[in-house]
Structure formats: structure tokens, C-alpha cells
Scaffold this active site. Structure first.
Site, PDB file in Angstrom:
ATOM      1  N   TYR A 111       0.371  -1.074  -0.261  1.00  0.00           N
ATOM      2  CA  TYR A 111      -0.308   0.538  -0.026  1.00  0.00           C
ATOM      3  C   TYR A 111       0.535   0.913   0.377  1.00  0.00           C
ATOM      4  O   TYR A 111       0.236   2.411  -0.263  1.00  0.00           O
ATOM      5  CB  TYR A 111      -0.616   0.010   1.156  1.00  0.00           C
ATOM      6  CG  TYR A 111      -2.505  -0.966   1.113  1.00  0.00           C
ATOM      7  CD1 TYR A 111      -3.599   0.201   0.804  1.00  0.00           C
ATOM      8  CD2 TYR A 111      -2.193  -2.602   1.558  1.00  0.00           C
ATOM      9  CE1 TYR A 111      -4.420  -1.073  -0.049  1.00  0.00           C
ATOM     10  CE2 TYR A 111      -3.277  -2.745   1.259  1.00  0.00           C
ATOM     11  CZ  TYR A 111      -4.353  -2.633   0.606  1.00  0.00           C
ATOM     12  OH  TYR A 111      -4.981  -3.210   0.365  1.00  0.00           O
ATOM     13  N   GLY A 148       2.724   3.893  -1.610  1.00  0.00           N
ATOM     14  CA  GLY A 148       3.593   4.368  -2.958  1.00  0.00           C
ATOM     15  C   GLY A 148       2.880   4.076  -4.545  1.00  0.00           C
ATOM     16  O   GLY A 148       2.759   4.796  -5.235  1.00  0.00           O
ATOM     17  N   GLY A 169      -1.127   1.903  -6.228  1.00  0.00           N
ATOM     18  CA  GLY A 169      -2.720   2.172  -5.244  1.00  0.00           C
ATOM     19  C   GLY A 169      -2.920   1.792  -4.340  1.00  0.00           C
ATOM     20  O   GLY A 169      -3.264   2.033  -3.150  1.00  0.00           O
ATOM     21  N   HIS A 173      -4.158   5.166   5.517  1.00  0.00           N
ATOM     22  CA  HIS A 173      -4.156   6.572   4.648  1.00  0.00           C
ATOM     23  C   HIS A 173      -4.455   6.172   2.763  1.00  0.00           C
ATOM     24  O   HIS A 173      -5.391   7.448   2.935  1.00  0.00           O
ATOM     25  CB  HIS A 173      -2.382   6.643   4.651  1.00  0.00           C
ATOM     26  CG  HIS A 173      -2.238   8.551   3.807  1.00  0.00           C
ATOM     27  ND1 HIS A 173      -1.493   8.881   3.003  1.00  0.00           N
ATOM     28  CD2 HIS A 173      -2.773   9.762   3.834  1.00  0.00           C
ATOM     29  CE1 HIS A 173      -1.648   9.284   2.671  1.00  0.00           C
ATOM     30  NE2 HIS A 173      -1.519  10.651   3.393  1.00  0.00           N
ATOM     31  N   ASP A 174      -4.359   5.456   2.654  1.00  0.00           N
ATOM     32  CA  ASP A 174      -5.086   5.362   1.262  1.00  0.00           C
ATOM     33  C   ASP A 174      -6.336   5.863   1.184  1.00  0.00           C
ATOM     34  O   ASP A 174      -7.295   6.119   0.624  1.00  0.00           O
ATOM     35  CB  ASP A 174      -4.691   4.175   0.355  1.00  0.00           C
ATOM     36  CG  ASP A 174      -2.876   4.044  -0.255  1.00  0.00           C
ATOM     37  OD1 ASP A 174      -3.006   5.093  -0.001  1.00  0.00           O
ATOM     38  OD2 ASP A 174      -3.422   3.280  -0.588  1.00  0.00           O
ATOM     39  N   ASP A 230      -2.806  13.161   6.729  1.00  0.00           N
ATOM     40  CA  ASP A 230      -1.195  13.213   6.566  1.00  0.00           C
ATOM     41  C   ASP A 230      -0.258  12.954   7.591  1.00  0.00           C
ATOM     42  O   ASP A 230       0.713  11.883   8.021  1.00  0.00           O
ATOM     43  CB  ASP A 230      -0.799  14.215   5.611  1.00  0.00           C
ATOM     44  CG  ASP A 230      -0.716  14.279   4.165  1.00  0.00           C
ATOM     45  OD1 ASP A 230      -1.683  12.896   3.621  1.00  0.00           O
ATOM     46  OD2 ASP A 230      -1.019  14.982   3.297  1.00  0.00           O
TER      47      ASP A 230
END
Length: 118
Positions: A27, A29, A31, A47-48, A92
């Protein structure tokens, strides 16, 4: 935005270059697919998902500028950020703090995505 996220990572994990988190696990960096391979990868999955939620609010998380502060490894999002800026800053901030608390396993950097992330 991604530049600010990079700087947040540097705030909480100054000992490791930000790009070490750009090609890690399933996950971090890219998709993202499959089951996260460890705690750090799980930070990236969260985060995604957070960015996806911000996108559904009509925000552009990769490009949204926000105000924040880094002081001695502690991050704070500015309370005057607008709706989108606040959402993205929080995504973030949570991820950067998560990175700081998760072990970095060198063997999980630059893995074979097709084999390990189904």
C-alpha cells in the site's frame, strides 16, 4: 499535498528518507491491493482509505494545500484549515505518526507486488 506529506514524514521519522516509504509493502506508494504485509503497510492502507474518503467529500487530497506545524517531532494541523485542507492534513498527520510507531522491515521494501499483494 504529497510534498507536505513528505515533509510530515521527515518530521516524525527524520532518520529515514521519505522515499523509503514510497515503495514499501502493498500500500505504500502505489494504489494498494491485497492484505497489508505488516504494521507499516497497514498505516499506508489507512492513509489510502483516508484520501479516498476526502475525495468523496469533493477534495483533491494529492494537491490540497494545508497549514501545519512540526515542532520537535510533533505535528499539529492548523485549526484554521478549511474543510478539505483539514481532512487532508489529518490524513497525512495520522499516517506520519503511524510511520513513526511502526517497525520498518527492509525486506518489505520494493517487494514483488504481483506475487505478494493479491
Amino acid at each position: 499535498n504529497l510534498y507536505q506529506f513528505k515533509n510530515m514524514i521527515h518530521c516524525t521519522v527524520p532518520s529515514r528518507p521519505w522515499w523509503h516509504f514510497a515503495d514499501y509493502g502493498c500500500y505504500c506508494g502505489r494504489g494498494g491491493k491485497g492484505t497489508p504485509i505488516d504494521d507499516l503497510d497497514r498505516c499506508c492502507q489507512v492513509h489510502d482509505n483516508c484520501y479516498e474518503k476526502a475525495g468523496k467529500m469533493g477534495c483533491w487530497p494529492y494537491f490540497t494545500l494545508y497549514k501545519y506545524k512540526c515542532s520537535k517531532g510533533t505535528l499539529t494541523c492548523n485549526g484554521r484549515n478549511g474543510k478539505c485542507a483539514a481532512a487532508v492534513c489529518n490524513c497525512d498527520l495520522v499516517a506520519a505518526n503511524c510511520f513513526a510507531g511502526a517497525p520498518y522491515i527492509n525486506a518489505n521494501y520494493n517487494i514483488d507486488f504481483k506475487k505478494r499483494c493479491q
